[in-house]
Design a protein around this motif. Structure first.
Motif, mmCIF file in Angstrom:
data_model
loop_
_atom_site.group_PDB
_atom_site.id
_atom_site.type_symbol
_atom_site.label_atom_id
_atom_site.label_comp_id
_atom_site.label_asym_id
_atom_site.label_seq_id
_atom_site.Cartn_x
_atom_site.Cartn_y
_atom_site.Cartn_z
ATOM 1 N N ARG A 167 -6.155 8.650 -7.238
ATOM 2 C CA ARG A 167 -4.769 9.042 -6.985
ATOM 3 C C ARG A 167 -4.390 10.302 -7.753
ATOM 4 O O ARG A 167 -4.974 10.594 -8.813
ATOM 5 N N SER A 180 2.600 1.686 -3.313
ATOM 6 C CA SER A 180 1.679 2.111 -4.370
ATOM 7 C C SER A 180 1.525 3.627 -4.394
ATOM 8 O O SER A 180 1.270 4.217 -5.440
ATOM 9 N N ASP A 181 1.678 4.274 -3.227
ATOM 10 C CA ASP A 181 1.639 5.740 -3.180
ATOM 11 C C ASP A 181 2.755 6.354 -4.025
ATOM 12 O O ASP A 181 2.587 7.432 -4.612
ATOM 13 N N VAL A 204 -2.629 8.391 -2.843
ATOM 14 C CA VAL A 204 -4.077 8.251 -2.728
ATOM 15 C C VAL A 204 -4.676 9.554 -2.194
ATOM 16 O O VAL A 204 -4.272 10.055 -1.144
ATOM 17 N N TYR A 216 -5.123 -1.379 -4.042
ATOM 18 C CA TYR A 216 -4.983 -0.785 -2.715
ATOM 19 C C TYR A 216 -5.727 -1.689 -1.738
ATOM 20 O O TYR A 216 -6.925 -1.917 -1.876
ATOM 21 N N ASN A 243 0.829 -1.210 0.000
ATOM 22 C CA ASN A 243 0.000 0.000 0.000
ATOM 23 C C ASN A 243 0.860 1.254 0.000
ATOM 24 O O ASN A 243 0.597 2.220 -0.728
ATOM 25 N N GLU A 276 -10.455 7.555 -0.888
ATOM 26 C CA GLU A 276 -10.761 6.128 -0.851
ATOM 27 C C GLU A 276 -12.251 5.917 -1.025
ATOM 28 O O GLU A 276 -13.073 6.724 -0.595
#
Length: 276
Positions: free
Chosen positions: A196, A114-115, A121, A144, A111, A124
């Motif tokens: 994102r 992935s940012d 992000v 995510y 997670n 959500e």
């Protein structure tokens, strides 16, 4: 009957329990712990021999136990195999829990990565989905993991059943020459749709595709571990019930036996005399 009357009755019963009862408790407690460890180890070994050592019976029995795919179960068993020696049911449960926790830790890391790789992000989704603030911007995905699930320190059997029942097995190939998988478990409960911002650094598409595939892999590993942990948790629960059913009659049998011996040798009268 009020609560205080009930407590007084319980105290009265405890005070009037005979000496043989308490002696039997003292004797049976260490004896039963020893018996429990031996029986648990035998049961664990028996399950290992039946469900791992005999491949011709393995797939049919494995499905009856609740495992979805023979290949994935065999893969997980190979990882667990180094922990098979001299394990009780309780120890096997702890090992399965540790494996699940390690996978959850990997999901936290993915997670955060992935940012950086896919973009930070900004929003959500919830159970109803995700309202995209700018419809023309397509920078949203579901790569995510759901923190509501991976934050949990302990899953009960009901929660594990819910996760396990809603998973699906995907046989399509994913990835590229950097990294690929051919089969995996997936579950929409584990992922959230997110919106994102664009990543600060544009990485090669092959690298991004391989990264997304690794996220799919860890999702599959989590679901494999959920299956195993659910099996061990149900087995542990059944063993606790069995243990109580065996323990209580055995204790009262020993209590009656000791009571008869005390009466035969006049031990109760001797204690009453000493107290007087």
């Amino acid at each position: 009957m009020t609560f205080f009357e009930f407590i007084n009755q319980v105290i009265f019963i405890i005070k009037n329990l005979g000496l043989s009862f308490w002696v039997s408790v003292i004797i049976i407690s260490p004896l039963f712990m020893w018996f429990e460890e031996i029986v648990q180890t035998i049961i664990t070994k028996f399950l290992y021999i039946i469900f791992v050592r005999f491949p011709n019976k393995y797939q049919l029995i494995q499905k009856l136990l609740g495992f979805s795919d023979a290949d994935k179960y065999a893969e997980l068993q190979r990882i667990h195999e180094m922990y098979e020696n001299d394990n009780t049911i309780a120890e096997k449960l702890k090992i399965s829990e540790d494996f699940l926790d390690e996978t959850r830790g990997a999901m936290f890391v993915y997670n955060e990565l992935s940012d950086i790789i896919l973009g930070k992000v900004l929003k959500e989704g919830d159970k109803k989905g995700l309202e995209i603030p700018f419809a023309e911007n397509k920078n949203f995905d579901d790569y995510y993991f759901n923190y509501d699930i991976i934050y949990k320190q302990d899953f009960n059997i009901k929660e594990l059943k819910e996760i396990n029942a809603s998973k699906i097995l995907k046989n399509s190939k994913q990835g590229n020459e950097l990294f690929s998988i051919n089969k995996r478990f997936s579950n929409e409960l584990l992922r959230k749709k997110v919106y994102r911002e664009k990543p600060l650094v544009k990485l090669p598409e092959k690298f991004i595709d391989a990264f997304k595939t690794k996220m799919m892999e860890v999702e599959g590993h989590f679901l494999e571990n959920v299956e195993m942990y659910l099996f061990q948790k149900k087995l542990s629960f059944k063993w606790k019930i069995f243990k109580v059913i065996i323990f209580i009659p055995f204790m009262f049998f020993l209590s009656n036996l000791l009571g008869s011996l005390f009466e035969f040798f006049g031990i109760n009268e001797m204690i009453d005399y000493l107290e007087f």
